[in-house]
Design an enzyme around this catalytic site. Structure first.
Site, PDB file in Angstrom:
ATOM      1  N   ASP A 188       0.861  -1.176   0.000  1.00 61.05           N
ATOM      2  CA  ASP A 188       0.000   0.000   0.000  1.00 61.05           C
ATOM      3  C   ASP A 188       0.905   1.236   0.000  1.00 61.05           C
ATOM      4  O   ASP A 188       2.106   1.136   0.302  1.00 61.05           O
ATOM      5  CB  ASP A 188      -0.886  -0.034   1.243  1.00 61.05           C
ATOM      6  CG  ASP A 188      -1.808   1.162   1.343  1.00 61.05           C
ATOM      7  OD1 ASP A 188      -2.301   1.622   0.291  1.00 61.05           O
ATOM      8  OD2 ASP A 188      -2.018   1.649   2.463  1.00 61.05           O
ATOM      9  N   ASP A 190      -0.206   4.998   1.159  1.00 56.83           N
ATOM     10  CA  ASP A 190      -0.408   5.894   2.287  1.00 56.83           C
ATOM     11  C   ASP A 190      -0.271   5.170   3.623  1.00 56.83           C
ATOM     12  O   ASP A 190      -0.889   4.119   3.844  1.00 56.83           O
ATOM     13  CB  ASP A 190      -1.797   6.539   2.215  1.00 56.83           C
ATOM     14  CG  ASP A 190      -1.963   7.427   0.993  1.00 56.83           C
ATOM     15  OD1 ASP A 190      -0.939   7.847   0.431  1.00 56.83           O
ATOM     16  OD2 ASP A 190      -3.115   7.698   0.593  1.00 56.83           O
TER      17      ASP A 190
END
Length: 399
Positions: A188, A190
């Site tokens: 991922d 963020d």
């Protein structure tokens, strides 16, 4: 098959060159067969164990044991031996093995006592303990064997709870070829690869930070779904200058260890990808900056140098993240068991569940509860300990 009993011979004492050569030389001269061998050295103390038998039933093991006793005395070692039942040896050889990794700022005696106590409660045997860090004890790896039809998840829940109270992370993995042969890492963006939520930074610059935060909270409470929440937040960014996006990227704080993790993975031949529910303006730059193989995210529509408040293409939500992980693995000819997925949010759970090893990294409480493996460490490259890499191996690879 030998009719002679199997003998476990153990030597302990000060380590020095030549011990293995002398011991195995005597075994060879006696016509014995080595069935198993293991040696460890802690500081300067040697522990050497060998299981032997004879290929012919009429051989006498007593002269060999006598020779090994003289050898041990000559080298200043202690020697012990015991008879092993063939069936018991075969049963133990067909072991149901797992690797348990404990990591933290310090793995102290209290942590080791609690973890090993839980293992003992579940009749789990520790076969080997290895230190993966230099200097201070910050990561320890246990090789354990569990009884047949064993509820590993129930034990894992206890270990995770104990680790949380002791300030360490505990991860349990099945010991198999696939654990040591991972080939793809999907991350991922963020709060995983980087330390901010990009949309929050953009909202702050656009002067709509509070409104975006309220929509985010509604989504987290299940009042609106991820897709609708994303569209509402993007609509609030309408009119934001494209230069603001560049400004945010130039000031992105990478998670400590992120660059090191990617460099080492690339040198080991891994494929790497970032799959984000954020925006491809940022993931595409991360792909170029870090040398990632793949990057996927939402398309933030920009026209005449400004954000239009709309998205381009389908939304990359949790389900789409899992689909993209599978697509990459299929394209590269990589089995899902050989995939690692790393994320922190609820929309990462589908891809964490799809990967052979799904890791919740500094994740929200709901994600920690549902993920099989979660770690709360400052540095992202601590993930490498779960692959069995030691600190000195990482340093060598990162030169």
């Amino acid at each position: 098959m030998s009719n002679q009993p199997m003998i476990l011979v153990t030597m302990t004492g000060p380590d020095r060159p030549g011990i293995i050569a002398a011991m195995t030389g005597h075994i060879a001269a006696a016509g014995a067969r080595i069935r198993d061998i293991e040696q460890t050295v802690t500081h300067t103390l040697l522990s050497l164990s060998v299981i032997i038998d004879f290929t012919t039933g009429d051989s006498d093991q007593k002269p060999l044991i006598k020779d090994l006793l003289f050898l041990a005395k000559e080298w200043g070692l202690n020697l012990d031996f015991q008879v092993i039942d063939e069936q018991d040896y075969r049963r133990r050889s067909n072991r149901n093995a797992y690797v348990l990794t404990i990591m933290g700022g310090e793995v102290n005696a209290a942590a080791l006592a609690r973890v090993s106590g839980i293992l003992a409660e579940h009749q789990v045997n520790i076969e080997r303990i290895s230190k993966l860090t230099q200097g201070q004890l910050r990561c320890v790896e246990f090789l354990v064997t569990v009884p047949e039809a064993f509820d590993v998840k129930a034990m894992n829940r206890k270990l995770l709870h104990a680790g949380a109270t002791l300030g360490v992370d505990v991860a349990v993995q099945k010991e198999s070829l696939h654990r040591r042969a991972k080939r793809l890492v999907v991350m991922d963006m963020d709060s995983t690869l980087i330390q901010i939520e990009v949309i929050d930074e953009l909202a702050r610059i656009a002067g709509v930070g509070d409104q975006v935060a309220r929509i985010t909270e509604q989504a987290m409470n299940g009042e609106i779904d991820f897709n609708e929440a994303l569209r509402q937040r993007v609509a609030l960014l309408k009119g934001l200058s494209a230069q603001a996006l560049e400004q945010v990227y130039q000031n992105i704080p990478f998670t400590p260890g992120a660059r090191t993790l990617v460099r080492i993975l690339k040198r080991l031949g891994y494929k790497t990808a970032v799959i984000s529910g954020g925006f491809n303006f940022f993931t595409n730059r991360l792909k170029e900056d870090l040398g990632l193989d793949y990057a996927f995210a939402n398309g933030l529509q920009i026209a005449d140098g400004q954000v239009t408040g709309r998205l381009d293409g389908p939304v990359v939500d949790g389900a789409r993240k899992a689909e993209l992980l599978e697509e990459i693995a299929c394209r590269e000819g990589i089995a899902l068991d050989q995939v690692i997925a790393i994320g922190d949010g609820a929309n990462d759970l589908p891809m964490l569940g799809r990967a052979g090893l799904g890791i919740a990294f500094n994740a929200k409480a709901r994600v920690r509860e549902q993920a099989d493996t979660h770690i709360n460490q400052q540095s992202l490259d601590s993930i490498l300990y779960l692959l069995g890499l030691s600190e000195w191996e990482m340093a060598e690879l990162d030169q």
